[in-house]
Design a protein around this motif. Structure first.
Motif, PDB file in Angstrom:
ATOM      1  N   TRP A 218     -28.104  -7.768 -19.111  1.00  0.00           N
ATOM      2  CA  TRP A 218     -27.554  -9.121 -19.235  1.00  0.00           C
ATOM      3  C   TRP A 218     -28.026  -9.819 -20.502  1.00  0.00           C
ATOM      4  N   ARG A 219     -29.260  -9.522 -20.936  1.00  0.00           N
ATOM      5  CA  ARG A 219     -29.706 -10.089 -22.216  1.00  0.00           C
ATOM      6  C   ARG A 219     -28.826  -9.584 -23.354  1.00  0.00           C
ATOM      7  N   LEU A 220     -28.521  -8.293 -23.323  1.00  0.00           N
ATOM      8  CA  LEU A 220     -27.705  -7.716 -24.380  1.00  0.00           C
ATOM      9  C   LEU A 220     -26.261  -8.209 -24.294  1.00  0.00           C
ATOM     10  N   ALA A 221     -25.733  -8.349 -23.076  1.00  0.00           N
ATOM     11  CA  ALA A 221     -24.372  -8.869 -22.915  1.00  0.00           C
ATOM     12  C   ALA A 221     -24.271 -10.279 -23.487  1.00  0.00           C
ATOM     13  N   GLU A 222     -25.259 -11.101 -23.183  1.00  0.00           N
ATOM     14  CA  GLU A 222     -25.267 -12.469 -23.706  1.00  0.00           C
ATOM     15  C   GLU A 222     -25.341 -12.462 -25.230  1.00  0.00           C
ATOM     16  N   ALA A 223     -26.209 -11.613 -25.776  1.00  0.00           N
ATOM     17  CA  ALA A 223     -26.360 -11.552 -27.233  1.00  0.00           C
ATOM     18  C   ALA A 223     -25.069 -11.085 -27.902  1.00  0.00           C
ATOM     19  N   GLU A 224     -24.393 -10.101 -27.303  1.00  0.00           N
ATOM     20  CA  GLU A 224     -23.142  -9.597 -27.875  1.00  0.00           C
ATOM     21  C   GLU A 224     -22.081 -10.693 -27.928  1.00  0.00           C
ATOM     22  N   VAL A 225     -21.970 -11.464 -26.854  1.00  0.00           N
ATOM     23  CA  VAL A 225     -20.960 -12.521 -26.811  1.00  0.00           C
ATOM     24  C   VAL A 225     -21.287 -13.613 -27.821  1.00  0.00           C
ATOM     25  N   LEU A 226     -22.536 -14.060 -27.844  1.00  0.00           N
ATOM     26  CA  LEU A 226     -22.911 -15.166 -28.724  1.00  0.00           C
ATOM     27  C   LEU A 226     -22.789 -14.785 -30.194  1.00  0.00           C
ATOM     28  N   ALA A 227     -22.961 -13.501 -30.510  1.00  0.00           N
ATOM     29  CA  ALA A 227     -22.885 -13.056 -31.903  1.00  0.00           C
ATOM     30  C   ALA A 227     -21.456 -12.754 -32.341  1.00  0.00           C
ATOM     31  N   SER A 228     -20.515 -12.747 -31.409  1.00  0.00           N
ATOM     32  CA  SER A 228     -19.143 -12.351 -31.717  1.00  0.00           C
ATOM     33  C   SER A 228     -18.338 -13.528 -32.247  1.00  0.00           C
ATOM     34  N   GLN A 229     -17.405 -13.214 -33.123  1.00  0.00           N
ATOM     35  CA  GLN A 229     -16.499 -14.214 -33.672  1.00  0.00           C
ATOM     36  C   GLN A 229     -15.160 -14.149 -32.943  1.00  0.00           C
ATOM     37  N   GLY A 230     -14.493 -15.289 -32.812  1.00  0.00           N
ATOM     38  CA  GLY A 230     -13.171 -15.321 -32.211  1.00  0.00           C
ATOM     39  C   GLY A 230     -13.207 -15.255 -30.699  1.00  0.00           C
ATOM     40  N   SER A 231     -12.019 -15.071 -30.110  1.00  0.00           N
ATOM     41  CA  SER A 231     -11.881 -15.038 -28.656  1.00  0.00           C
ATOM     42  C   SER A 231     -12.203 -13.654 -28.113  1.00  0.00           C
ATOM     43  N   GLY A 232     -12.686 -13.623 -26.864  1.00  0.00           N
ATOM     44  CA  GLY A 232     -13.027 -12.326 -26.303  1.00  0.00           C
ATOM     45  C   GLY A 232     -13.046 -12.313 -24.795  1.00  0.00           C
ATOM     46  N   LEU A 233     -13.164 -11.101 -24.256  1.00  0.00           N
ATOM     47  CA  LEU A 233     -13.208 -10.859 -22.820  1.00  0.00           C
ATOM     48  C   LEU A 233     -14.502 -10.144 -22.467  1.00  0.00           C
ATOM     49  N   VAL A 234     -15.053 -10.482 -21.312  1.00  0.00           N
ATOM     50  CA  VAL A 234     -16.217  -9.779 -20.775  1.00  0.00           C
ATOM     51  C   VAL A 234     -15.820  -9.237 -19.410  1.00  0.00           C
ATOM     52  N   HIS A 235     -15.972  -7.937 -19.207  1.00  0.00           N
ATOM     53  CA  HIS A 235     -15.630  -7.317 -17.924  1.00  0.00           C
ATOM     54  C   HIS A 235     -16.901  -6.987 -17.156  1.00  0.00           C
ATOM     55  N   VAL A 236     -16.935  -7.414 -15.894  1.00  0.00           N
ATOM     56  CA  VAL A 236     -18.072  -7.136 -15.018  1.00  0.00           C
ATOM     57  C   VAL A 236     -17.543  -6.556 -13.717  1.00  0.00           C
ATOM     58  N   ALA A 237     -18.457  -6.066 -12.875  1.00  0.00           N
ATOM     59  CA  ALA A 237     -18.043  -5.281 -11.714  1.00  0.00           C
ATOM     60  C   ALA A 237     -17.414  -6.104 -10.601  1.00  0.00           C
ATOM     61  N   ASP A 238     -17.883  -7.329 -10.388  1.00  0.00           N
ATOM     62  CA  ASP A 238     -17.376  -8.072  -9.233  1.00  0.00           C
ATOM     63  C   ASP A 238     -17.416  -9.571  -9.494  1.00  0.00           C
ATOM     64  N   ARG A 239     -16.869 -10.300  -8.543  1.00  0.00           N
ATOM     65  CA  ARG A 239     -16.711 -11.746  -8.679  1.00  0.00           C
ATOM     66  C   ARG A 239     -18.052 -12.469  -8.798  1.00  0.00           C
ATOM     67  N   ALA A 240     -19.038 -12.069  -7.977  1.00  0.00           N
ATOM     68  CA  ALA A 240     -20.337 -12.750  -8.006  1.00  0.00           C
ATOM     69  C   ALA A 240     -20.983 -12.625  -9.382  1.00  0.00           C
ATOM     70  N   ARG A 241     -20.928 -11.433  -9.971  1.00  0.00           N
ATOM     71  CA  ARG A 241     -21.513 -11.234 -11.295  1.00  0.00           C
ATOM     72  C   ARG A 241     -20.741 -12.028 -12.349  1.00  0.00           C
ATOM     73  N   ALA A 242     -19.421 -12.095 -12.183  1.00  0.00           N
ATOM     74  CA  ALA A 242     -18.602 -12.844 -13.142  1.00  0.00           C
ATOM     75  C   ALA A 242     -18.959 -14.321 -13.125  1.00  0.00           C
ATOM     76  N   GLU A 243     -19.059 -14.897 -11.934  1.00  0.00           N
ATOM     77  CA  GLU A 243     -19.349 -16.326 -11.836  1.00  0.00           C
ATOM     78  C   GLU A 243     -20.754 -16.637 -12.343  1.00  0.00           C
ATOM     79  N   TRP A 244     -21.706 -15.747 -12.028  1.00  0.00           N
ATOM     80  CA  TRP A 244     -23.076 -15.962 -12.504  1.00  0.00           C
ATOM     81  C   TRP A 244     -23.147 -15.883 -14.026  1.00  0.00           C
ATOM     82  N   PHE A 245     -22.523 -14.859 -14.617  1.00  0.00           N
ATOM     83  CA  PHE A 245     -22.623 -14.691 -16.064  1.00  0.00           C
ATOM     84  C   PHE A 245     -21.867 -15.798 -16.798  1.00  0.00           C
ATOM     85  N   ALA A 246     -20.773 -16.278 -16.224  1.00  0.00           N
ATOM     86  CA  ALA A 246     -20.056 -17.399 -16.834  1.00  0.00           C
ATOM     87  C   ALA A 246     -20.942 -18.642 -16.872  1.00  0.00           C
ATOM     88  N   ARG A 247     -21.724 -18.854 -15.808  1.00  0.00           N
ATOM     89  CA  ARG A 247     -22.650 -19.995 -15.812  1.00  0.00           C
ATOM     90  C   ARG A 247     -23.702 -19.833 -16.905  1.00  0.00           C
TER      91      ARG A 247
END
Length: 476
Positions: A218-247
């Protein structure tokens, strides 16, 4: 807003669907023009726009759409001001809809898979001037697909057995050769035209980052998103993980939204529209369900969890860079982690206990059924599809399950369902092994990915992390 199938000097076909300009590549454009004359298998990640374009290309000719998600398809078509009607269970309204369809007054007749077998529906399709019979998400007929649907096997038998039918347009989100071959074989489309479009997507850089534990993931996922330019998608395994990571991303100041199949249709549309308009920069998508964003300038996709198959991964990578500008796809992979290992044990008596419990008068809810069979809800959810496939279970209303009483003994039904379950699990393991092979290879990642889909590529792509390191030249 513009959706581009594949940008090229010759766009092939351009139309406006509501407020979206749709530009198709020559291959897809020709496939759509000929769809009313020949059976076609079309690989696309934007089925809703393909459907809408059919109304432009075949004006005055109704279209039959068979979909595992008829309500969602109906909502999308009506939102684009197209005349679309479902086949309801209310006798009077049903007769009216089918009569209007036969007379050409309904642009799109939207069906669930099991409805095409009903005599009045089959007769209406045969008597109509329908331009095409669209099988939405046709990959559901293949056991090799992660989206295998037992009802699609029955649908295929109905379609191949129709004495009179319009040409079939089978839409599939996966480009896997094996799945396309299953679609042709099961639906009886021996002379079908195959259109796969841009399978390579070579302008998107592929990379894998290995992680040691979940915190590191999750540290690396956060770093990848924050370092990226433009719009993007993050795919996770289930709804609970999606809602947590979005927060988590929201707390870092990101304009982020969540998308999952359990969301109401209106909310899904709001997320899609906000993403298209740039009001949301990142969408965290749960599971491998359909994401019909239609945005052409997605610049990155991060897979925080392993996808369920290379087919799914390929679909999701192809949503990056539809404008043919550079993009990147990063998979975060934990080499020591096998998500299915903990669930690998199969209780051979579980099927028999569930079949016996289904005899309970009046049926049982899923929670009650799991309790009666001595299973957890998640364990019951894993084996129910196999029981459905052999016809051992049916639903009463929206919540209760009961025995289907198909004439077989409980022991025989349990035996058949166990065989189906074990075959499905073997396929799941094979798909997971292909994902691990892609994630752990030292060879060109694009060549490995396309090879898993049945596509042969000779030279290294030059646009992946392994090619950057020169590892393919050393033989891995």
């Amino acid at each position: 807003m513009t959706y581009t199938c594949i940008r090229s000097a010759d766009p092939g076909y351009v139309t406006r669907v509501g407020d979206v300009i749709v530009r198709y590549c020559p291959d897809h454009a020709e496939a759509l023009r000929s769809a009313g004359r020949v059976d076609t298998v079309l690989v696309t990640t934007s089925g809703e726009l393909i459907l809408a374009a059919l109304a432009e290309l075949w004006p005055g000719r109704p279209v039959v759409v068979v979909s595992p998600r008829p309500a969602a398809r109906l909502e999308v078509l009506r939102a684009r001001d197209l005349v679309a009607e479902p086949v309801t269970t209310k006798a009077g309204l049903r007769r009216q809809v089918l009569a209007r369809f036969r007379a050409g007054g309904v642009g799109f007749l939207v069906l669930a898979p099991e409805q095409l077998a009903e005599p009045d529906v089959a007769a209406a399709v045969a008597a109509s001037s329908a331009s095409v019979l669209v099988v939405d998400e046709a990959q559901g007929v293949s056991e090799w697909s992660h989206e295998f649907l037992p009802e699609y096997v029955r649908l295929a038998a109905v379609v191949s057995g129709l004495r009179v039918r319009p040409p079939v347009l089978a839409l599939t989100m996966t480009a896997a050769k094996r799945v396309r071959e299953d679609i042709v074989a099961e639906f009886g489309l021996s002379d079908a035209r195959h259109v796969a479009g841009d399978v390579d997507h070579g302008h998107v850089r592929l990379a894998v980052r290995h992680v040691d534990d979940e915190d590191g993931r999750w540290r690396l996922a956060e770093a990848e998103v924050l370092a990226s330019q433009g719009s993007g998608l993050v795919h996770v395994a289930d709804r609970a993980r999606a809602e947590w990571f979005a927060r988590v991303l929201g707390e870092r100041g990101e304009r982020v939204a969540v998308h999952h199949d359990a969301m109401p249709g209106r909310r899904r549309a709001e997320v899609r529209d906000a993403f298209l308009a740039g009001l949301v920069r990142v969408v965290v998508v749960a599971g491998s369900g359909e994401w019909a964003g239609g945005k052409e300038d997605v610049r990155f996709v991060v897979h925080a969890d392993d996808p369920s198959s290379v087919d799914v991964y390929h679909q999701q990578v192809r949503r990056v860079g539809k404008d043919r500008m550079p993009g990147r796809a990063v998979l975060l992979h934990r080499p020591s982690w096998d998500a299915g290992a903990a669930e690998d044990k199969f209780d051979e008596g579980a099927m028999a206990r569930v079949v016996r419990a289904l005899r309970w008068p009046g049926g049982l809810s899923r929670t009650e059924l799991a309790r009666q069979a001595g299973l957890r809800r998640v364990e019951l959810a894993r084996i129910l599809p196999a029981l459905r496939q052999v016809g051992a279970v049916r639903e009463i209303g929206r919540r209760a399950l009961t025995h289907a009483a198909v004439g077989e003994s409980d022991e025989r039904l349990a035996e058949l369902a166990s065989a189906v379950f074990l075959r499905g699990r073997a396929i799941e393991h094979a798909r997971a092994a292909m994902v691990r092979r892609y994630a752990q290879t030292c060879q060109c990642r694009r060549r490995t990915l396309l090879g898993s889909l049945g596509e042969v590529r000779g030279e290294p792509c030059g646009n992946c992390d392994n090619c950057d390191q020169g590892e393919p030249a050393r033989g891995g």
